[in-house]
Design a protein around this motif. Sequence first.
Motif, PDB file in Angstrom:
ATOM      1  N   ASN A 196      52.490  41.429  21.763  1.00 27.56           N
ATOM      2  CA  ASN A 196      53.329  41.725  22.921  1.00 27.56           C
ATOM      3  C   ASN A 196      54.767  41.686  22.411  1.00 27.56           C
ATOM      4  OD1 ASN A 196      51.691  41.606  25.688  1.00 27.56           O
ATOM      5  ND2 ASN A 196      50.781  40.124  24.267  1.00 27.56           N
ATOM      6  N   GLU A 197      55.448  42.810  22.502  1.00 30.02           N
ATOM      7  CA  GLU A 197      56.807  42.922  21.975  1.00 30.02           C
ATOM      8  C   GLU A 197      57.808  42.928  23.121  1.00 30.02           C
ATOM      9  OE1 GLU A 197      59.767  46.145  19.802  1.00 30.02           O
ATOM     10  OE2 GLU A 197      57.632  46.616  20.025  1.00 30.02           O
ATOM     11  N   ARG A 198      58.834  42.094  23.024  1.00 27.67           N
ATOM     12  CA  ARG A 198      59.874  42.097  24.043  1.00 27.67           C
ATOM     13  C   ARG A 198      61.110  42.828  23.547  1.00 27.67           C
ATOM     14  NH1 ARG A 198      63.599  37.559  23.601  1.00 27.67           N
ATOM     15  NH2 ARG A 198      62.917  36.082  21.989  1.00 27.67           N
ATOM     16  N   SER A 199      61.965  43.166  24.503  1.00 26.74           N
ATOM     17  CA  SER A 199      63.136  43.984  24.222  1.00 26.74           C
ATOM     18  C   SER A 199      64.391  43.138  24.076  1.00 26.74           C
ATOM     19  CB  SER A 199      63.330  44.991  25.364  1.00 26.74           C
ATOM     20  OG  SER A 199      64.579  45.634  25.285  1.00 26.74           O
ATOM     21  N   HIS A 200      65.298  43.590  23.229  1.00 29.48           N
ATOM     22  CA  HIS A 200      66.612  42.969  23.133  1.00 29.48           C
ATOM     23  C   HIS A 200      67.454  43.264  24.379  1.00 29.48           C
ATOM     24  CE1 HIS A 200      66.936  41.318  19.052  1.00 29.48           C
ATOM     25  NE2 HIS A 200      66.169  42.310  18.655  1.00 29.48           N
ATOM     26  N   HIS A 201      67.070  44.284  25.124  1.00 27.65           N
ATOM     27  CA  HIS A 201      67.943  44.813  26.170  1.00 27.65           C
ATOM     28  C   HIS A 201      67.489  44.473  27.587  1.00 27.65           C
ATOM     29  CE1 HIS A 201      69.798  47.092  22.935  1.00 27.65           C
ATOM     30  NE2 HIS A 201      68.583  47.416  22.552  1.00 27.65           N
ATOM     31  N   SER A 202      66.255  43.958  27.743  1.00 25.17           N
ATOM     32  CA  SER A 202      65.760  43.635  29.077  1.00 25.17           C
ATOM     33  C   SER A 202      64.764  42.490  28.988  1.00 25.17           C
ATOM     34  CB  SER A 202      65.097  44.852  29.720  1.00 25.17           C
ATOM     35  OG  SER A 202      64.480  44.490  30.934  1.00 25.17           O
ATOM     36  N   LEU A 203      65.016  41.423  29.727  1.00 26.22           N
ATOM     37  CA  LEU A 203      64.143  40.256  29.689  1.00 26.22           C
ATOM     38  C   LEU A 203      62.735  40.557  30.192  1.00 26.22           C
ATOM     39  CD1 LEU A 203      66.594  37.505  31.007  1.00 26.22           C
ATOM     40  CD2 LEU A 203      65.728  37.757  28.666  1.00 26.22           C
ATOM     41  N   GLY A 204      62.606  41.547  31.076  1.00 25.63           N
ATOM     42  CA  GLY A 204      61.294  41.837  31.655  1.00 25.63           C
ATOM     43  C   GLY A 204      60.574  43.002  31.029  1.00 25.63           C
ATOM     44  N   CYS A 205      61.128  43.567  29.964  1.00 27.62           N
ATOM     45  CA  CYS A 205      60.500  44.725  29.315  1.00 27.62           C
ATOM     46  C   CYS A 205      59.603  44.247  28.183  1.00 27.62           C
ATOM     47  CB  CYS A 205      61.573  45.680  28.778  1.00 27.62           C
ATOM     48  SG  CYS A 205      60.894  47.121  27.947  1.00 27.62           S
ATOM     49  N   ILE A 206      58.308  44.522  28.311  1.00 25.18           N
ATOM     50  CA  ILE A 206      57.334  44.148  27.283  1.00 25.18           C
ATOM     51  C   ILE A 206      56.547  45.391  26.905  1.00 25.18           C
ATOM     52  CG2 ILE A 206      55.444  42.583  26.668  1.00 25.18           C
ATOM     53  CD1 ILE A 206      56.211  40.864  29.076  1.00 25.18           C
ATOM     54  N   PHE A 257      52.197  33.890  35.153  1.00 20.87           N
ATOM     55  CA  PHE A 257      51.630  34.416  33.912  1.00 20.87           C
ATOM     56  C   PHE A 257      52.581  35.432  33.264  1.00 20.87           C
ATOM     57  CE2 PHE A 257      47.269  33.147  35.451  1.00 20.87           C
ATOM     58  CZ  PHE A 257      46.995  32.306  34.384  1.00 20.87           C
ATOM     59  N   PHE A 258      53.176  36.306  34.091  1.00 18.36           N
ATOM     60  CA  PHE A 258      54.087  37.302  33.535  1.00 18.36           C
ATOM     61  C   PHE A 258      55.304  36.632  32.892  1.00 18.36           C
ATOM     62  CE2 PHE A 258      57.639  40.255  33.600  1.00 18.36           C
ATOM     63  CZ  PHE A 258      57.085  41.378  33.010  1.00 18.36           C
ATOM     64  N   GLN A 259      55.851  35.624  33.552  1.00 19.63           N
ATOM     65  CA  GLN A 259      57.010  34.926  32.997  1.00 19.63           C
ATOM     66  C   GLN A 259      56.667  34.250  31.665  1.00 19.63           C
ATOM     67  OE1 GLN A 259      58.209  32.349  36.184  1.00 19.63           O
ATOM     68  NE2 GLN A 259      59.334  33.940  37.278  1.00 19.63           N
ATOM     69  N   LYS A 280      49.563  48.722  33.572  1.00 18.28           N
ATOM     70  CA  LYS A 280      50.874  49.250  33.965  1.00 18.28           C
ATOM     71  C   LYS A 280      51.714  48.210  34.707  1.00 18.28           C
ATOM     72  CE  LYS A 280      49.632  54.167  34.261  1.00 18.28           C
ATOM     73  NZ  LYS A 280      48.253  54.124  33.760  1.00 18.28           N
ATOM     74  N   LEU A 281      51.061  47.158  35.224  1.00 20.28           N
ATOM     75  CA  LEU A 281      51.781  46.090  35.902  1.00 20.28           C
ATOM     76  C   LEU A 281      52.441  45.124  34.923  1.00 20.28           C
ATOM     77  CD1 LEU A 281      49.030  45.280  38.558  1.00 20.28           C
ATOM     78  CD2 LEU A 281      51.120  46.599  38.933  1.00 20.28           C
ATOM     79  N   VAL A 282      52.154  45.294  33.627  1.00 20.36           N
ATOM     80  CA  VAL A 282      52.639  44.350  32.624  1.00 20.36           C
ATOM     81  C   VAL A 282      53.532  45.035  31.585  1.00 20.36           C
ATOM     82  CG1 VAL A 282      51.945  42.696  30.829  1.00 20.36           C
ATOM     83  CG2 VAL A 282      50.559  42.945  32.902  1.00 20.36           C
ATOM     84  N   TRP A 283      53.067  46.169  31.042  1.00 19.71           N
ATOM     85  CA  TRP A 283      53.727  46.776  29.893  1.00 19.71           C
ATOM     86  C   TRP A 283      54.500  48.032  30.258  1.00 19.71           C
ATOM     87  CZ3 TRP A 283      48.271  46.232  27.747  1.00 19.71           C
ATOM     88  CH2 TRP A 283      48.099  44.965  27.173  1.00 19.71           C
ATOM     89  N   ALA A 284      55.588  48.252  29.541  1.00 21.67           N
ATOM     90  CA  ALA A 284      56.343  49.493  29.648  1.00 21.67           C
ATOM     91  C   ALA A 284      55.680  50.552  28.759  1.00 21.67           C
ATOM     92  CB  ALA A 284      57.788  49.275  29.196  1.00 21.67           C
ATOM     93  N   PRO A 285      55.788  51.832  29.134  1.00 25.27           N
ATOM     94  CA  PRO A 285      55.275  52.891  28.253  1.00 25.27           C
ATOM     95  C   PRO A 285      56.054  52.920  26.942  1.00 25.27           C
ATOM     96  CG  PRO A 285      55.683  53.718  30.472  1.00 25.27           C
ATOM     97  CD  PRO A 285      56.305  52.368  30.397  1.00 25.27           C
ATOM     98  N   GLY A 286      55.366  53.212  25.872  1.00 27.25           N
ATOM     99  CA  GLY A 286      56.009  53.307  24.567  1.00 27.25           C
ATOM    100  C   GLY A 286      56.504  54.710  24.280  1.00 27.25           C
ATOM    101  N   ASP A 287      56.541  55.077  23.009  1.00 29.98           N
ATOM    102  CA  ASP A 287      57.008  56.395  22.600  1.00 29.98           C
ATOM    103  C   ASP A 287      56.197  56.862  21.394  1.00 29.98           C
ATOM    104  OD1 ASP A 287      58.177  55.086  20.298  1.00 29.98           O
ATOM    105  OD2 ASP A 287      59.876  54.547  21.571  1.00 29.98           O
ATOM    106  N   GLY A 288      56.566  58.011  20.852  1.00 30.87           N
ATOM    107  CA  GLY A 288      55.767  58.612  19.789  1.00 30.87           C
ATOM    108  C   GLY A 288      56.160  58.226  18.376  1.00 30.87           C
TER     109      GLY A 288
END
Length: 384
Positions: free
Chosen positions: A105-115, A70-72, A142-150
């Motif tokens: 769900n937003e993914r990162s340009h810099h890490s395949l596993g960062c959502i 599911f995560f993949q 927390k098992l799925v998403w990275a913390p965001g920012d302000g």
Amino acid sequence: MAPSWLPKVRVAACNVAPVFLDTPKTVEKTISLIREAASNQADLVVFPETYIPAFPLWAAIAAPIDNHTFFQRLAQQSLLIDGPEITLLRQTCAQQKIYAHIGINERSHHSLGCIWNSSVLISDRGEIVNHHRKIMPTFYEKLVWAPGDGRGLKVVDTERLGKVGSLICGENTNPLARWSLMAQGEQLHISTWPPLWPTRRTASATAGSEAASSASPTGKQYDNIAANHTRTAAHCFEAKCFGVLCSGFMDKPMRDELISAIPSAAETLDSVTQGASLFLDPTGAQVGDQVVGEEGIAYADLDLNACVEPKQFHDVVGTGYQRYDIFDVKVDRRRLGPENSFDERGGEESRIESLPARVADESHGRRERSPAQVHQGVGGLRMI
């Protein structure tokens, strides 16, 4: 009769399911719903938390060691903020002349596993006027998403909708996050939520298992509707603003796919109450339509002039009630991430600004902010 000097806003809240973990089809469905809301004269259409391509319910009902597939799939189907899907949604808003607030769900340009659990507010000109990443995932999230920012803790001052702010799910329980929006003069608050949020197995599901011996006999399943209503109503009452509460929906295809992979979760999923989509006025009272337990669009006509009178007797931002000599709050709105190591302007944000002009006239109304404006806040609120 008091003069009318603030806009009257028609809002559509979509209580809908995605096409589970299928971004192209969910984007297609989103475009159809944007068009439907626009045809019904809505000024703003709102979609649920991480609507595209799904809220990761599997993290609640199975151990992480069982959830790799599911995560993949989620990582593969998540969106880049400057990707073609967002461009298409921006074009639709410009064509339909409607604002849209969409959970992704937003993914990162810099890490395949960062959502990230993100939201975008798109204007009726196709501009991204706010891009927010949930500052802290909750419980199993927390098992799925990275913390965001302000960076996205921003109230957008629009002529058509008034001053619009938004928070995602559990952020509506964070007093400082909420205060950061109140102190910017928020008049219309968007809160987005998952379709359901299981926190316990049913008694029969735990019977005979090791979990049964440690389960509290007095524990209760999380009440999705009551909790979300309470939090949004409290914010509306304190901020003296209108509220849009928009929840997702778990349809049969989503349920069946989850249970096919995790059969033990069937009773738990079927016993949890699904969320509701509704509206609240500046006193916290419910107004307009409500949709719960099914797919549909709720509508409400909101007169922002009603935000004024309650401020006369209890304004938690204004100097008539607040004590800025006692309290001092600082909000860091810098975009955090590896992109800032290479680009002083912040990688993703730079790419957003350079999208093709055919979406809309990107330069229209854009003003450069002075350093003083960047740090401007209300009273003790300081923005970095």
